[in-house]
Design a protein around this motif. Structure first.
Motif, PDB file in Angstrom:
ATOM      1  N   PRO A 349       0.809  -1.225   0.000  1.00 21.74           N
ATOM      2  CA  PRO A 349       0.000   0.000   0.000  1.00 21.74           C
ATOM      3  C   PRO A 349       0.837   1.269   0.000  1.00 21.74           C
ATOM      4  O   PRO A 349       0.335   2.341  -0.298  1.00 21.74           O
ATOM      5  CB  PRO A 349      -0.809  -0.126   1.302  1.00 21.74           C
ATOM      6  CG  PRO A 349       0.010  -1.014   2.168  1.00 21.74           C
ATOM      7  CD  PRO A 349       0.687  -1.986   1.258  1.00 21.74           C
ATOM      8  N   ILE A 352       3.065   3.528  -5.239  1.00 18.64           N
ATOM      9  CA  ILE A 352       2.106   3.999  -6.241  1.00 18.64           C
ATOM     10  C   ILE A 352       2.278   3.162  -7.504  1.00 18.64           C
ATOM     11  O   ILE A 352       3.378   3.035  -8.037  1.00 18.64           O
ATOM     12  CB  ILE A 352       2.322   5.490  -6.562  1.00 18.64           C
ATOM     13  CG1 ILE A 352       2.113   6.335  -5.307  1.00 18.64           C
ATOM     14  CG2 ILE A 352       1.384   5.944  -7.678  1.00 18.64           C
ATOM     15  CD1 ILE A 352       2.406   7.796  -5.516  1.00 18.64           C
ATOM     16  N   TYR A 353       1.191   2.561  -7.973  1.00 14.05           N
ATOM     17  CA  TYR A 353       1.229   1.727  -9.159  1.00 14.05           C
ATOM     18  C   TYR A 353       0.545   2.451 -10.318  1.00 14.05           C
ATOM     19  O   TYR A 353      -0.402   3.186 -10.137  1.00 14.05           O
ATOM     20  CB  TYR A 353       0.499   0.395  -8.896  1.00 14.05           C
ATOM     21  CG  TYR A 353       1.036  -0.345  -7.701  1.00 14.05           C
ATOM     22  CD1 TYR A 353       2.072  -1.246  -7.846  1.00 14.05           C
ATOM     23  CD2 TYR A 353       0.495  -0.146  -6.432  1.00 14.05           C
ATOM     24  CE1 TYR A 353       2.575  -1.932  -6.758  1.00 14.05           C
ATOM     25  CE2 TYR A 353       0.988  -0.824  -5.337  1.00 14.05           C
ATOM     26  CZ  TYR A 353       2.027  -1.724  -5.506  1.00 14.05           C
ATOM     27  OH  TYR A 353       2.511  -2.396  -4.433  1.00 14.05           O
ATOM     28  N   GLY A 376     -10.434  -3.933  -2.973  1.00  9.18           N
ATOM     29  CA  GLY A 376     -10.743  -2.544  -3.255  1.00  9.18           C
ATOM     30  C   GLY A 376      -9.544  -1.648  -3.352  1.00  9.18           C
ATOM     31  O   GLY A 376      -9.686  -0.421  -3.331  1.00  9.18           O
ATOM     32  N   GLU A 377      -8.335  -2.203  -3.457  1.00 13.19           N
ATOM     33  CA  GLU A 377      -7.134  -1.387  -3.547  1.00 13.19           C
ATOM     34  C   GLU A 377      -7.056  -0.697  -4.911  1.00 13.19           C
ATOM     35  O   GLU A 377      -7.619  -1.171  -5.903  1.00 13.19           O
ATOM     36  CB  GLU A 377      -5.900  -2.252  -3.296  1.00 13.19           C
ATOM     37  CG  GLU A 377      -5.863  -2.834  -1.882  1.00 13.19           C
ATOM     38  CD  GLU A 377      -4.719  -3.800  -1.673  1.00 13.19           C
ATOM     39  OE1 GLU A 377      -4.041  -4.129  -2.670  1.00 13.19           O
ATOM     40  OE2 GLU A 377      -4.513  -4.237  -0.533  1.00 13.19           O
ATOM     41  N   GLU A 378      -6.331   0.389  -4.944  1.00 10.78           N
ATOM     42  CA  GLU A 378      -6.317   1.249  -6.135  1.00 10.78           C
ATOM     43  C   GLU A 378      -5.846   0.512  -7.376  1.00 10.78           C
ATOM     44  O   GLU A 378      -6.449   0.625  -8.447  1.00 10.78           O
ATOM     45  CB  GLU A 378      -5.407   2.456  -5.882  1.00 10.78           C
ATOM     46  CG  GLU A 378      -5.324   3.404  -7.073  1.00 10.78           C
ATOM     47  CD  GLU A 378      -4.375   4.554  -6.813  1.00 10.78           C
ATOM     48  OE1 GLU A 378      -4.194   5.380  -7.728  1.00 10.78           O
ATOM     49  OE2 GLU A 378      -3.807   4.626  -5.700  1.00 10.78           O
ATOM     50  N   MET A 379      -4.787  -0.276  -7.246  1.00 13.89           N
ATOM     51  CA  MET A 379      -4.252  -0.942  -8.424  1.00 13.89           C
ATOM     52  C   MET A 379      -5.194  -2.027  -8.931  1.00 13.89           C
ATOM     53  O   MET A 379      -5.290  -2.271 -10.141  1.00 13.89           O
ATOM     54  CB  MET A 379      -2.878  -1.536  -8.099  1.00 13.89           C
ATOM     55  CG  MET A 379      -2.139  -2.041  -9.317  1.00 13.89           C
ATOM     56  SD  MET A 379      -1.984  -0.732 -10.548  1.00 13.89           S
ATOM     57  CE  MET A 379      -1.473  -1.687 -11.957  1.00 13.89           C
ATOM     58  N   GLU A 380      -5.906  -2.688  -8.019  1.00  9.40           N
ATOM     59  CA  GLU A 380      -6.893  -3.669  -8.434  1.00  9.40           C
ATOM     60  C   GLU A 380      -7.985  -3.015  -9.280  1.00  9.40           C
ATOM     61  O   GLU A 380      -8.388  -3.546 -10.324  1.00  9.40           O
ATOM     62  CB  GLU A 380      -7.515  -4.339  -7.215  1.00  9.40           C
ATOM     63  CG  GLU A 380      -6.549  -5.176  -6.391  1.00  9.40           C
ATOM     64  CD  GLU A 380      -7.186  -5.686  -5.116  1.00  9.40           C
ATOM     65  OE1 GLU A 380      -6.677  -6.671  -4.563  1.00  9.40           O
ATOM     66  OE2 GLU A 380      -8.186  -5.095  -4.676  1.00  9.40           O
ATOM     67  N   MET A 381      -8.465  -1.872  -8.831  1.00 10.03           N
ATOM     68  CA  MET A 381      -9.511  -1.171  -9.569  1.00 10.03           C
ATOM     69  C   MET A 381      -8.986  -0.655 -10.910  1.00 10.03           C
ATOM     70  O   MET A 381      -9.721  -0.587 -11.898  1.00 10.03           O
ATOM     71  CB  MET A 381     -10.079  -0.032  -8.727  1.00 10.03           C
ATOM     72  CG  MET A 381     -10.619  -0.461  -7.362  1.00 10.03           C
ATOM     73  SD  MET A 381     -11.814  -1.821  -7.451  1.00 10.03           S
ATOM     74  CE  MET A 381     -13.188  -0.993  -8.254  1.00 10.03           C
ATOM     75  N   LYS A 382      -7.705  -0.275 -10.957  1.00  6.70           N
ATOM     76  CA  LYS A 382      -7.111   0.148 -12.232  1.00  6.70           C
ATOM     77  C   LYS A 382      -7.086  -1.008 -13.230  1.00  6.70           C
ATOM     78  O   LYS A 382      -7.327  -0.823 -14.427  1.00  6.70           O
ATOM     79  CB  LYS A 382      -5.696   0.690 -12.006  1.00  6.70           C
ATOM     80  CG  LYS A 382      -5.642   2.085 -11.399  1.00  6.70           C
ATOM     81  CD  LYS A 382      -4.209   2.560 -11.304  1.00  6.70           C
ATOM     82  CE  LYS A 382      -4.139   3.989 -10.766  1.00  6.70           C
ATOM     83  NZ  LYS A 382      -4.717   4.957 -11.731  1.00  6.70           N
ATOM     84  N   SER A 385     -10.611  -1.468 -14.474  1.00  2.00           N
ATOM     85  CA  SER A 385     -10.920  -0.370 -15.403  1.00  2.00           C
ATOM     86  C   SER A 385     -10.254  -0.587 -16.749  1.00  2.00           C
ATOM     87  O   SER A 385     -10.856  -0.367 -17.811  1.00  2.00           O
ATOM     88  CB  SER A 385     -10.475   0.964 -14.800  1.00  2.00           C
ATOM     89  OG  SER A 385     -11.177   1.250 -13.620  1.00  2.00           O
ATOM     90  N   GLU A 417     -18.279   1.445  -7.073  1.00  2.00           N
ATOM     91  CA  GLU A 417     -17.132   1.827  -7.900  1.00  2.00           C
ATOM     92  C   GLU A 417     -17.083   0.966  -9.166  1.00  2.00           C
ATOM     93  O   GLU A 417     -16.766   1.460 -10.263  1.00  2.00           O
ATOM     94  CB  GLU A 417     -15.836   1.684  -7.102  1.00  2.00           C
ATOM     95  CG  GLU A 417     -15.678   2.695  -5.975  1.00  2.00           C
ATOM     96  CD  GLU A 417     -14.391   2.485  -5.198  1.00  2.00           C
ATOM     97  OE1 GLU A 417     -13.665   1.518  -5.520  1.00  2.00           O
ATOM     98  OE2 GLU A 417     -14.126   3.270  -4.274  1.00  2.00           O
TER      99      GLU A 417
END
Length: 433
Positions: A349, A352-353, A376-382, A385, A417
């Motif tokens: 965490p 930054i990915y 729900g981590e940022e890179m997973e959602m990226k 997407s 999201e």
């Protein structure tokens, strides 16, 4: 009359028919082939009809712990019982053909392997025209070979699965029936020994090489369809006559610790990776680790990857956080239909990915599944997407939410999201398990 006989007689008197026991021995043996030898022998107590059937089953499948009684610390007596049983079984099949021989973990942790015993058993099963051998032990520290040279010229052997053994050097190899060869932690005297073994298997269709630690692997098997290479410490892989290859499973780094250590100035390494990629670019199905993708990503910075035009299914195992090479590899898969992503470890965490652009359009992708639960981590959602926003004919994206890490409200936020992510495909279904 024993209890089992009474049950059978009682069943017949009541009008029920024991159809299984009425089968001829040849058919009963075929049924018992689906059981381990320990369970086959247990069937001998069912009735007089079953007492000797186990002796005719042409298959020996045992583990050494089958003979260890709970609470019995005398491992020597247990091993002696094991040896007597195997010798008796093989003696009963003298002059017959043995379908399959599997024995796992022959030695205990405190004793060196009994090479004379292993050679005797192996030579015996080879004389019985065995078709399948699955043998494992932890004898990797032994300098003496446990497998006799006779195995290299067995005309009936169809599959060979070895773990933790040391092989002798073959003078000549002729295995015309061998279709499956699986080698895990197997030690050969030199690279030429393994190369000679593979080239002597003219009918070979499946080859698994795991934890091989020599310098080079040369694979010349014209009929090979499935290849697994999990050998991080091997520097060179050369595949010849790969026209029949359909599926590969790769976890290799060519003696590199990661793509960041790939040196574009290392011309021999560049040539070797280029030739390796050129030998697998026609495959239809790929299973690949993230560290292998990272090596290919490093290579792609100095030379373009070939187009995998036949590739329709890709399964990626991520064991660390290097996500940036996935879109790079997908760009070389213009006809990919199915993508499976396995997440083995949690992302850091504190880092930054970013998946760098431009993001290629995944024009043929129809099915995607992310196997590991999302947190729900940022890179997973990226990643989600990236898939939804660049797949015009995507039919189904399957996800799993992490259980126990979030309260219901937080899970609902993740779902919102996901719903808010734009989709290039108008017919795509997002399935959350």
């Amino acid at each position: 009359m024993d209890e089992a006989e009474e049950v059978r007689v009682g069943a017949k008197q009541s009008g029920e028919v024991d159809r299984i026991s009425d089968l001829p021995d040849s058919l009963l043996c075929q049924v018992l082939l689906f059981l381990r030898t320990k369970d086959v022998v247990k069937c001998s107590v069912l009735s007089r009809r079953w007492r000797d059937v186990w002796k005719c089953v042409p298959r020996l499948h045992l583990d050494d712990y089958d003979f260890y009684e709970r609470g019995n610390v005398d491992s020597q007596s247990s091993m002696d019982n094991c040896v007597r049983f195997v010798d008796r079984f093989l003696g009963l099949h003298s002059g017959l053909c043995l379908e399959s021989f599997r024995f796992n973990s022959l030695i205990d942790w405190d004793r060196e392997p009994d090479n004379a015993l292993i050679w005797r058993w192996m030579n015996t099963v080879l004389q019985l025209k065995v078709k399948h051998i699955d043998y494992s032990q932890d004898a990797r520290d032994s300098d003496e070979p446990q497998i006799p040279p006779a195995i290299y010229t067995c005309q009936t052997l169809e599959s060979l699965d070895l773990f933790g053994v040391t092989m002798s050097s073959p003078e000549f190899v002729s295995l015309p029936s061998l279709r499956v060869l699986k080698l895990c932690c197997v030690i050969f005297p030199d690279d030429l020994a393994l190369e000679t073994l593979i080239s002597g298997c003219k009918a070979l269709e499946t080859l698994n090489i795991t934890h091989y630690q020599k310098d080079s692997v040369v694979i010349d098997a014209p009929r090979l369809k499935f290849l697994m290479l999990h050998a991080a410490r091997t520097a060179s892989f050369i595949i010849k006559n790969s026209g029949s290859l359909v599926k590969v499973d790769l976890d290799i780094v060519f003696s590199l610790s990661g793509g960041s250590n790939f040196d574009p100035a290392d011309v021999p390494k560049r040539n070797m990776i280029r030739n390796f990629l050129g030998s697998i670019y026609l495959v239809k199905d790929v299973i690949i680790s993230s560290r292998t993708l990272e090596v290919f990503y490093g290579y792609s910075r100095c030379e373009p990857l070939p187009l995998f035009c036949n590739l329709s299914s890709l399964n990626v195992f991520f064991t660390h956080d290097s996500w940036e090479m996935l879109p790079n590899f997908l760009h070389s898969c213009p006809n990919l239909k199915s993508l499976i992503v396995n997440l083995r470890t949690r992302l850091d965490p504190g880092r930054i990915y970013m998946i760098p652009g431009p993001w290629c359009v995944l024009s043929s992708l129809e099915y995607v599944r992310i196997m590991s639960p999302l947190k729900g981590e940022e890179m997973e959602m990226k990643l989600v997407s990236y898939i939804l926003e660049n797949s015009p004919i995507l039919k189904k994206l399957t996800l799993t939410l992490s259980v126990g890490c979030f309260r219901k409200k937080e899970k609902s936020v993740i779902l919102m999201e996901l719903i808010a992510i734009p989709r290039l495909s108008t017919s795509c279904r997002v399935i959350v398990l």
